[in-house]
Every structure is written in structure tokens, then in C-alpha cells.
Design a protein around this motif. Structure first.
Motif, PDB file in Angstrom:
ATOM      1  N   VAL A 100      34.122  -6.419 -58.189  1.00 55.06           N
ATOM      2  CA  VAL A 100      33.578  -5.060 -58.260  1.00 55.06           C
ATOM      3  C   VAL A 100      33.986  -4.409 -59.573  1.00 55.06           C
ATOM      4  CG1 VAL A 100      35.527  -4.008 -56.992  1.00 55.06           C
ATOM      5  CG2 VAL A 100      33.310  -2.833 -57.079  1.00 55.06           C
ATOM      6  N   THR A 101      33.019  -3.756 -60.181  1.00 58.80           N
ATOM      7  CA  THR A 101      33.245  -2.920 -61.352  1.00 58.80           C
ATOM      8  C   THR A 101      32.807  -1.516 -60.967  1.00 58.80           C
ATOM      9  OG1 THR A 101      32.794  -4.785 -62.816  1.00 58.80           O
ATOM     10  CG2 THR A 101      32.710  -2.580 -63.801  1.00 58.80           C
ATOM     11  N   GLY A 102      33.645  -0.536 -61.284  1.00 61.95           N
ATOM     12  CA  GLY A 102      33.321   0.822 -60.879  1.00 61.95           C
ATOM     13  C   GLY A 102      33.424   1.832 -61.994  1.00 61.95           C
ATOM     14  N   GLU A 103      32.620   2.856 -61.857  1.00 59.37           N
ATOM     15  CA  GLU A 103      32.726   4.051 -62.696  1.00 59.37           C
ATOM     16  C   GLU A 103      33.230   5.147 -61.774  1.00 59.37           C
ATOM     17  OE1 GLU A 103      28.967   4.896 -64.591  1.00 59.37           O
ATOM     18  OE2 GLU A 103      28.784   2.836 -65.327  1.00 59.37           O
ATOM     19  N   VAL A 104      34.490   5.558 -61.988  1.00 58.58           N
ATOM     20  CA  VAL A 104      35.128   6.529 -61.104  1.00 58.58           C
ATOM     21  C   VAL A 104      35.882   7.540 -61.965  1.00 58.58           C
ATOM     22  CG1 VAL A 104      36.600   6.851 -59.077  1.00 58.58           C
ATOM     23  CG2 VAL A 104      35.430   4.656 -59.421  1.00 58.58           C
ATOM     24  N   PRO A 105      35.248   8.666 -62.287  1.00 58.03           N
ATOM     25  CA  PRO A 105      35.918   9.683 -63.105  1.00 58.03           C
ATOM     26  C   PRO A 105      37.213  10.152 -62.445  1.00 58.03           C
ATOM     27  CG  PRO A 105      33.574  10.167 -62.898  1.00 58.03           C
ATOM     28  CD  PRO A 105      33.878   9.039 -61.948  1.00 58.03           C
ATOM     29  N   GLY A 106      38.258  10.263 -63.274  1.00 54.03           N
ATOM     30  CA  GLY A 106      39.529  10.792 -62.793  1.00 54.03           C
ATOM     31  C   GLY A 106      40.425   9.784 -62.111  1.00 54.03           C
ATOM     32  N   LEU A 107      40.067   8.498 -62.125  1.00 61.37           N
ATOM     33  CA  LEU A 107      40.884   7.475 -61.461  1.00 61.37           C
ATOM     34  C   LEU A 107      41.299   6.416 -62.471  1.00 61.37           C
ATOM     35  CD1 LEU A 107      41.941   6.691 -58.610  1.00 61.37           C
ATOM     36  CD2 LEU A 107      39.930   5.238 -58.398  1.00 61.37           C
ATOM     37  N   ASP A 108      42.573   6.008 -62.409  1.00 62.05           N
ATOM     38  CA  ASP A 108      43.031   4.947 -63.305  1.00 62.05           C
ATOM     39  C   ASP A 108      42.802   3.576 -62.668  1.00 62.05           C
ATOM     40  OD1 ASP A 108      45.052   4.622 -61.406  1.00 62.05           O
ATOM     41  OD2 ASP A 108      46.644   5.383 -62.706  1.00 62.05           O
ATOM     42  N   GLU A 109      43.030   2.536 -63.457  1.00 60.81           N
ATOM     43  CA  GLU A 109      42.777   1.162 -63.022  1.00 60.81           C
ATOM     44  C   GLU A 109      43.578   0.804 -61.768  1.00 60.81           C
ATOM     45  OE1 GLU A 109      40.597  -2.407 -63.880  1.00 60.81           O
ATOM     46  OE2 GLU A 109      40.661  -0.661 -65.190  1.00 60.81           O
TER      47      GLU A 109
END
Length: 142
Positions: A100-109
Motif C-alpha cells: 500500500v502507498t498512501g497520501e495522508v496529510p499530517g501523518l508521518d511514515e
């Protein structure tokens, strides 16, 4: 409220030379041909039980991850999930790998990986497949 979804398979012939049609009865999205060579060798435009499991698992995992991220206050902009189900003739399904690859503003790896691990463990399809080794690679986009 509980829901039930239905698929049917009409099979003709023996395992090695036979063929079938999988029908998605609940959704009506279509009929898809299936055969042993498509399962154990090259797909050649046909599907297999493993591909159908991969589709179910990638969708369920994405839903669970999206829900978990939103519940934690960091809803995803986008999730791209792939499920690879490995089948070994004579042995069966030997593993499932989720990527899974995600775009999640405000979240670190690290936060994303933790949320993905939780979704892997708790999505209903993962829970139904507990007899199978399920692995995960999760990363944030770009």
C-alpha cells in the motif's frame, strides 16, 4: 444489519481440461472465465480463485485502513493497495502480500505503517484468511 453477497461458478469437465464461468450475482458486474491452466500457469485472459481473493483483500484492506486513518484524525487523500496471492499447485495458497502507498496529510511514515499493520490484522478478509501468512509493505507517497 448483516449483508450477504453471492457469486456462482458453473463448471464443465474435469479439473485439468475443464472450464468454468464465475458470475458475480449480487452486483451483476459480469461473468468471468476460469480454468486450471489460468490458475496454475499463465492467466491468458482468465481469472482464478486467487485473483478473486486478491481483489477482495485489497478492497477490504483499503476500506479498513481508510476508516482507521480517518478515526485517528488523519483521513487519507488516496490509498493504492495491491494484493498478491501466491498459489502453489499441490500445496495451495502459500501467502498473501499487501503493498500500500498512501497520501495522508499530517501523518508521518511510522504512523502510516502502524495504521496499515492494524488494518492488515483487523480487516474482515484478513481475519477470514488467518490460516495464511499475510505480509505487508506500507509507505507514504513521494
Amino acid at each position: 444489519m448483516a449483508t450477504t453477497r453471492t457469486a456462482r461458478t458453473a463448471w464443465e469437465g474435469n479439473l485439468l481440461d475443464g472450464k468454468g464461468q464465475v458470475t458475480f450475482a449480487s452486483s451483476g458486474i459480469g461473468e468471468f472465465p476460469v480454468s486450471w491452466p489460468a490458475r496454475a500457469e499463465t492467466p491468458n485472459g482468465l481469472t482464478s480463485p486467487e485473483e478473486l481473493i486478491a481483489a477482495a483483500h485489497s478492497a477490504c484492506f483499503s476500506m479498513a485502513l481508510s476508516h482507521g486513518l480517518a478515526g485517528a484524525g488523519t483521513p487519507p487523500t488516496k490509498l493504492d493497495t495491491q494484493a498478491d496471492v501466491t498459489f502453489q499447485p499441490g500445496t495451495g495458497i502459500t501467502g498473501i502480500h499487501l503493498t500500500v502507498t498512501g497520501e495522508v496529510p499530517g501523518l508521518d511514515e511510522a504512523g502510516f505503517v502502524a495504521a496499515a499493520e492494524d488494518a492488515k490484522a483487523n480487516c474482515p478478509v484478513s481475519q477470514a484468511l488467518t490460516g495464511t501468512t499475510i505480509t505487508l509493505t506500507a509507505k507514504l507517497a513521494g
